[in-house]
Motif scaffolding. Structure first.
Motif, PDB file in Angstrom:
ATOM      1  N   ARG A   1      34.977 -22.603  87.999  1.00  0.00           N
ATOM      2  CA  ARG A   1      34.529 -23.578  86.997  1.00  0.00           C
ATOM      3  C   ARG A   1      34.733 -24.997  87.542  1.00  0.00           C
ATOM      4  NH1 ARG A   1      37.834 -22.463  82.673  1.00  0.00           N
ATOM      5  NH2 ARG A   1      37.070 -20.333  82.714  1.00  0.00           N
ATOM      6  N   HIS A   2      35.895 -25.232  88.134  1.00  0.00           N
ATOM      7  CA  HIS A   2      36.225 -26.564  88.647  1.00  0.00           C
ATOM      8  C   HIS A   2      35.217 -27.031  89.701  1.00  0.00           C
ATOM      9  CE1 HIS A   2      38.849 -29.901  89.818  1.00  0.00           C
ATOM     10  NE2 HIS A   2      38.582 -29.586  91.066  1.00  0.00           N
ATOM     11  N   TYR A   3      34.864 -26.137  90.620  1.00  0.00           N
ATOM     12  CA  TYR A   3      33.968 -26.542  91.715  1.00  0.00           C
ATOM     13  C   TYR A   3      32.496 -26.230  91.422  1.00  0.00           C
ATOM     14  CZ  TYR A   3      38.199 -27.232  94.454  1.00  0.00           C
ATOM     15  OH  TYR A   3      39.411 -27.689  94.904  1.00  0.00           O
ATOM     16  N   ASN A   4      32.250 -25.603  90.261  1.00  0.00           N
ATOM     17  CA  ASN A   4      30.887 -25.197  89.938  1.00  0.00           C
ATOM     18  C   ASN A   4      30.330 -24.184  90.940  1.00  0.00           C
ATOM     19  OD1 ASN A   4      28.938 -25.475  87.976  1.00  0.00           O
ATOM     20  ND2 ASN A   4      29.183 -27.712  88.041  1.00  0.00           N
ATOM     21  N   TYR A   5      31.149 -23.220  91.275  1.00  0.00           N
ATOM     22  CA  TYR A   5      30.773 -22.169  92.211  1.00  0.00           C
ATOM     23  C   TYR A   5      30.517 -20.861  91.444  1.00  0.00           C
ATOM     24  CZ  TYR A   5      32.414 -24.862  96.303  1.00  0.00           C
ATOM     25  OH  TYR A   5      32.586 -25.775  97.296  1.00  0.00           O
ATOM     26  N   HIS A   6      29.901 -19.909  92.120  1.00  0.00           N
ATOM     27  CA  HIS A   6      29.715 -18.574  91.553  1.00  0.00           C
ATOM     28  C   HIS A   6      31.049 -17.846  91.609  1.00  0.00           C
ATOM     29  CE1 HIS A   6      25.425 -19.247  91.682  1.00  0.00           C
ATOM     30  NE2 HIS A   6      25.589 -19.731  92.895  1.00  0.00           N
ATOM     31  N   PHE A   7      31.212 -16.873  90.702  1.00  0.00           N
ATOM     32  CA  PHE A   7      32.485 -16.163  90.646  1.00  0.00           C
ATOM     33  C   PHE A   7      32.259 -14.646  90.626  1.00  0.00           C
ATOM     34  CE2 PHE A   7      35.436 -14.001  87.674  1.00  0.00           C
ATOM     35  CZ  PHE A   7      36.526 -13.949  88.529  1.00  0.00           C
ATOM     36  N   LEU A   8      32.991 -13.935  91.457  1.00  0.00           N
ATOM     37  CA  LEU A   8      32.922 -12.466  91.428  1.00  0.00           C
ATOM     38  C   LEU A   8      34.321 -11.861  91.398  1.00  0.00           C
ATOM     39  CD1 LEU A   8      31.197  -9.848  91.592  1.00  0.00           C
ATOM     40  CD2 LEU A   8      31.441  -9.969  94.088  1.00  0.00           C
ATOM     41  N   ASP A   9      34.552 -11.057  90.369  1.00  0.00           N
ATOM     42  CA  ASP A   9      35.801 -10.293  90.244  1.00  0.00           C
ATOM     43  C   ASP A   9      35.527  -8.960  90.948  1.00  0.00           C
ATOM     44  OD1 ASP A   9      37.762  -8.563  89.367  1.00  0.00           O
ATOM     45  OD2 ASP A   9      37.172  -8.631  87.261  1.00  0.00           O
ATOM     46  N   THR A  10      35.947  -8.834  92.208  1.00  0.00           N
ATOM     47  CA  THR A  10      35.585  -7.622  92.961  1.00  0.00           C
ATOM     48  C   THR A  10      36.327  -6.388  92.445  1.00  0.00           C
ATOM     49  OG1 THR A  10      37.250  -7.923  94.706  1.00  0.00           O
ATOM     50  CG2 THR A  10      35.102  -8.975  95.039  1.00  0.00           C
ATOM     51  N   GLY A  11      37.482  -6.595  91.779  1.00  0.00           N
ATOM     52  CA  GLY A  11      38.197  -5.463  91.193  1.00  0.00           C
ATOM     53  C   GLY A  11      37.321  -4.738  90.182  1.00  0.00           C
ATOM     54  N   SER A  12      36.440  -5.505  89.504  1.00  0.00           N
ATOM     55  CA  SER A  12      35.596  -4.862  88.488  1.00  0.00           C
ATOM     56  C   SER A  12      34.629  -3.874  89.148  1.00  0.00           C
ATOM     57  CB  SER A  12      34.861  -5.896  87.633  1.00  0.00           C
ATOM     58  OG  SER A  12      33.921  -6.555  88.421  1.00  0.00           O
ATOM     59  N   LEU A  13      34.255  -4.102  90.402  1.00  0.00           N
ATOM     60  CA  LEU A  13      33.364  -3.149  91.086  1.00  0.00           C
ATOM     61  C   LEU A  13      34.083  -1.812  91.269  1.00  0.00           C
ATOM     62  CD1 LEU A  13      31.942  -5.498  93.893  1.00  0.00           C
ATOM     63  CD2 LEU A  13      30.895  -4.952  91.686  1.00  0.00           C
ATOM     64  N   TYR A  14      35.359  -1.892  91.711  1.00  0.00           N
ATOM     65  CA  TYR A  14      36.143  -0.662  91.893  1.00  0.00           C
ATOM     66  C   TYR A  14      36.433  -0.015  90.541  1.00  0.00           C
ATOM     67  CZ  TYR A  14      36.514  -2.079  96.702  1.00  0.00           C
ATOM     68  OH  TYR A  14      36.194  -2.427  97.995  1.00  0.00           O
ATOM     69  N   ARG A  15      36.649  -0.865  89.524  1.00  0.00           N
ATOM     70  CA  ARG A  15      36.857  -0.318  88.182  1.00  0.00           C
ATOM     71  C   ARG A  15      35.594   0.389  87.686  1.00  0.00           C
ATOM     72  NH1 ARG A  15      41.218  -2.210  84.922  1.00  0.00           N
ATOM     73  NH2 ARG A  15      42.666  -3.443  86.165  1.00  0.00           N
TER      74      ARG A  15
ATOM     75  N   ALA B   1      30.507   1.066 100.836  1.00  0.00           N
ATOM     76  CA  ALA B   1      29.336   1.020  99.959  1.00  0.00           C
ATOM     77  C   ALA B   1      29.304  -0.268  99.137  1.00  0.00           C
ATOM     78  CB  ALA B   1      29.328   2.237  99.029  1.00  0.00           C
ATOM     79  N   LEU B   2      30.467  -0.875  98.918  1.00  0.00           N
ATOM     80  CA  LEU B   2      30.524  -2.078  98.079  1.00  0.00           C
ATOM     81  C   LEU B   2      30.527  -3.374  98.894  1.00  0.00           C
ATOM     82  CD1 LEU B   2      33.195  -0.924  95.443  1.00  0.00           C
ATOM     83  CD2 LEU B   2      30.700  -0.789  95.280  1.00  0.00           C
ATOM     84  N   LEU B   3      30.593  -3.222 100.211  1.00  0.00           N
ATOM     85  CA  LEU B   3      30.777  -4.397 101.065  1.00  0.00           C
ATOM     86  C   LEU B   3      29.569  -5.339 101.082  1.00  0.00           C
ATOM     87  CD1 LEU B   3      33.108  -5.384 102.713  1.00  0.00           C
ATOM     88  CD2 LEU B   3      32.207  -4.179 104.703  1.00  0.00           C
ATOM     89  N   GLY B   4      28.377  -4.781 101.229  1.00  0.00           N
ATOM     90  CA  GLY B   4      27.163  -5.597 101.348  1.00  0.00           C
ATOM     91  C   GLY B   4      26.962  -6.484 100.128  1.00  0.00           C
ATOM     92  N   PHE B   5      27.136  -5.900  98.963  1.00  0.00           N
ATOM     93  CA  PHE B   5      26.961  -6.680  97.731  1.00  0.00           C
ATOM     94  C   PHE B   5      27.931  -7.856  97.697  1.00  0.00           C
ATOM     95  CE2 PHE B   5      28.281  -7.635  93.388  1.00  0.00           C
ATOM     96  CZ  PHE B   5      27.062  -8.015  92.835  1.00  0.00           C
ATOM     97  N   GLN B   6      29.202  -7.576  98.063  1.00  0.00           N
ATOM     98  CA  GLN B   6      30.213  -8.640  98.009  1.00  0.00           C
ATOM     99  C   GLN B   6      29.901  -9.746  99.008  1.00  0.00           C
ATOM    100  OE1 GLN B   6      34.462  -7.028  97.433  1.00  0.00           O
ATOM    101  NE2 GLN B   6      33.385  -5.259  98.219  1.00  0.00           N
ATOM    102  N   ARG B   7      29.457  -9.379 100.208  1.00  0.00           N
ATOM    103  CA  ARG B   7      29.166 -10.402 101.222  1.00  0.00           C
ATOM    104  C   ARG B   7      27.946 -11.229 100.836  1.00  0.00           C
ATOM    105  NH1 ARG B   7      30.874  -6.991 106.542  1.00  0.00           N
ATOM    106  NH2 ARG B   7      33.088  -7.509 106.365  1.00  0.00           N
ATOM    107  N   ASP B   8      26.928 -10.570 100.273  1.00  0.00           N
ATOM    108  CA  ASP B   8      25.744 -11.319  99.821  1.00  0.00           C
ATOM    109  C   ASP B   8      26.148 -12.312  98.744  1.00  0.00           C
ATOM    110  OD1 ASP B   8      24.141  -9.934 101.476  1.00  0.00           O
ATOM    111  OD2 ASP B   8      23.270  -8.625  99.936  1.00  0.00           O
ATOM    112  N   PHE B   9      26.983 -11.833  97.837  1.00  0.00           N
ATOM    113  CA  PHE B   9      27.412 -12.709  96.744  1.00  0.00           C
ATOM    114  C   PHE B   9      28.153 -13.915  97.307  1.00  0.00           C
ATOM    115  CE2 PHE B   9      29.816 -14.431  93.313  1.00  0.00           C
ATOM    116  CZ  PHE B   9      29.065 -14.186  92.178  1.00  0.00           C
ATOM    117  N   ALA B  10      29.039 -13.663  98.264  1.00  0.00           N
ATOM    118  CA  ALA B  10      29.874 -14.732  98.836  1.00  0.00           C
ATOM    119  C   ALA B  10      29.033 -15.823  99.492  1.00  0.00           C
ATOM    120  CB  ALA B  10      30.847 -14.135  99.846  1.00  0.00           C
TER     121      ALA B  10
END
Ligand code: CDP
Length: 207
Positions: free
Chosen positions: A22-36, A93-102
């Motif tokens: 929020r402070h930097y106006n960046y995108h946010f991803l909670d990667t734990g939610s993917l494993y959840r 299997a979850l790596l590509g999505f996380q890297r694209d998001f980053a």
């Protein structure tokens, strides 16, 4: 710009990472939610999270709408998440999505266990958020109570310790601070203190 926020269960990573985004106006991803989501999908289909083939199938067929599943934050799903997360194929299997998001502009904050070490080893700023098991259990206990999950404190503490042990000792992407991470010990800090310290660190990295 990538900000990696890692740390053990209930250390306050999510709160901090969200506030930084929020402070930097960046995108946010909670990667734990993917494993959840993977853990949840396995349980819903009646499989054991230790069943590697079932976990991999769930990871490959992950549906984004599971993100809004109210049970995602329950302790049972958290435990299933930490079991499926020990599976290398699930992680891959979850790596590509996380890297694209980053790589999204103008920047992204990702929180998890292995963001600074495996997912984004080149992240410009890495923060490892931690707190004593007792403090983390108190925070998780309060979070669960707020959601109406009544669990004895001792049970929450035992679960946190078990999850720490599993996350730290697994063979793939174990929970460890990256060598260049700023370690933020928040046991005696308020959320505001932690955010202030993190912003100071990120700004010092030349954000
Ligand atoms: O909120 P909490 O810290 O309890 O857990 P979470 O961040 O939602 O993550 C749930 C589980 O997913 C963790 O115990 C880890 O085993 C796993 N995880 C992981 O292996 N790698 C990540 N980048 C994020 C979570």
């Amino acid at each position: 710009m990538i900000i990696a926020v890692d740390g053990p269960a209930a250390a306050g990573k999510g709160t901090l990472a969200r506030a930084l985004a929020r402070h930097y106006n960046y995108h946010f991803l909670d990667t734990g939610s993917l494993y959840r989501m993977v853990g949840f999908a396995v349980l819903v289909r009646g499989h054991d999270p230790r069943d590697e083939a079932a976990a991999l199938r769930a990871a490959q067929a992950l549906k984004p709408d599971l993100m809004h599943e109210p049970d995602l934050r329950s302790e049972k799903v958290g435990e299933a998440a930490s079991i499926v997360a020990a599976n290398l194929k699930v992680r891959e299997a979850l790596l590509g999505f996380q890297r694209d998001f980053a790589s999204r502009a103008p920047g992204a904050v990702l929180d998890g266990r292995d963001i600074g070490t495996v997912v984004c080893p080149d992240a410009e700023a890495k923060i490892f958020v931690t707190a004593s098991p007792e403090v983390r259990a108190r925070r998780r206990h309060a979070e669960l109570a707020e959601r109406g999950e009544v669990v004895p404190f001792e049970t929450v503490l035992a679960e946190i310790k078990a999850r720490d042990e599993r996350d730290r000792t697994r063979a793939h992407a174990p929970l460890v601070p990256a060598k260049d991470a700023y370690v933020l010990e928040t046991s005696a800090m308020t959320r505001e203190d932690a955010l202030r310290a993190a912003i100071e660190f990120v700004d010092g990295r030349g954000k």
